[in-house]
Enzyme design. Structure first.
Site, PDB file in Angstrom:
ATOM      1  CD  GLU A  48     -12.882  33.213  -4.584  1.00 31.91           C
ATOM      2  OE1 GLU A  48     -12.983  34.302  -3.845  1.00 31.91           O
ATOM      3  OE2 GLU A  48     -12.445  32.068  -4.276  1.00 31.91           O
ATOM      4  CG  ASP A  59     -14.949  41.034   2.746  1.00 30.20           C
ATOM      5  OD1 ASP A  59     -14.699  39.981   2.308  1.00 30.20           O
ATOM      6  OD2 ASP A  59     -15.687  41.845   2.152  1.00 30.20           O
TER       7      ASP A  59
END
Length: 265
Positions: A48, A59
């Protein structure tokens, strides 16, 4: 290489696929390319590549710091596509993980065409829900790109079924609620979530993310999931290193440990 090929290879070997995340542009664009190649050389099956974004709401602090550094260094979306192109032939399918605003501003059709031209396998879109994804569904079909949507323990059975039905490549099962980040133990909710996804759709692989940081945890998750996703622990290898070369070496060592974990019987 398509994501399905990587899962088929892992399945043939009687194991889970190892999926590793790193943001493009960190510590530099060339540095990220070197680190991604080290991941692949040491057993990561699917990569990824994250696109740094100014408002990374999902995140955790490790990835936030890395993406902020990449943006401060002048990162642009074109650098992400250049990163994909540089690693696409390294031996693993390359997915781009991105917040949807970046794709929308670039142009969904244009981004899809450019990603396919760079050799990318598809997109993971953490903040795009299938209900609002019609332009992406159309573009991904036109350019033969995989599309990975997320489900969580709070997702209803109906939403899991709908989401899995729109995925191509795998379903991303977020094993804990909240932001990303390596944890000392994996989520107890993950096995139940994987079973719920499989009950809804027996054909699409299920990969579990959010929390895995070492080979032992990779073995634990690999025992019940089709794919094991590792992000923050890999990013930290680059953040904690004294030099770029030391960071790549640390990435290689952790990737090898994780790869051994998913191969453990």
């Amino acid at each position: 290489m398509s994501v399905s090929v990587a899962f088929e290879k892992a399945r043939a070997e009687g194991r889970s696929a190892l999926i590793g995340y790193l943001p493009a542009g960190f510590p530099t664009v060339p540095g990220a390319i070197d680190a991604i190649k080290a991941m692949i050389d040491n057993g990561v099956d699917i990569v990824e590549v994250g696109l740094p974004y100014s408002d990374p709401v999902m995140d955790g602090p490790v990835i936030q710091r890395a993406t902020e550094a990449a943006l401060a260094g002048g990162f642009r979306v074109a650098d992400g596509l250049r990163t994909v192109e540089a690693v696409a032939a390294a031996g693993a399918p390359i997915l781009v993980m991105t917040y949807w605003n970046l794709v929308e501003r670039y142009g969904v059709e244009r981004f899809s065409a450019d990603l396919a031209a760079a050799g990318g396998a598809g997109l993971i879109t953490p903040d795009l829900i299938p209900d609002e994804s019609a332009p992406w569904l159309e573009a991904s079909d036109a350019h033969d790109l995989d599309r990975v949507f997320l489900v969580s323990p709070s997702s209803t059975d109906a939403r899991i079924a709908m989401t899995a039905g729109r995925c191509r490549g795998f379903v991303y099962a977020t094993s804990v609620m909240g932001v990303t980040g390596a944890r000392s133990s994996t989520s107890t909710a993950a096995p139940a979530l994987v079973e719920r996804i499989r009950a809804a759709d027996k054909h699409v692989p299920v990969a579990v993310g959010l929390g895995v940081s070492n080979g032992d945890q990779a073995a634990e998750v690999g025992a019940f999931a089709d794919g094991v996703i590792v992000g923050s622990a890999l990013v930290r290898c680059l953040q904690d290193a004294a030099t770029p070369a030391a960071g790549v070496a640390a990435i290689a060592a952790l990737s090898a440990d994780l790869a051994e974990g998913v191969r453990r019987r």
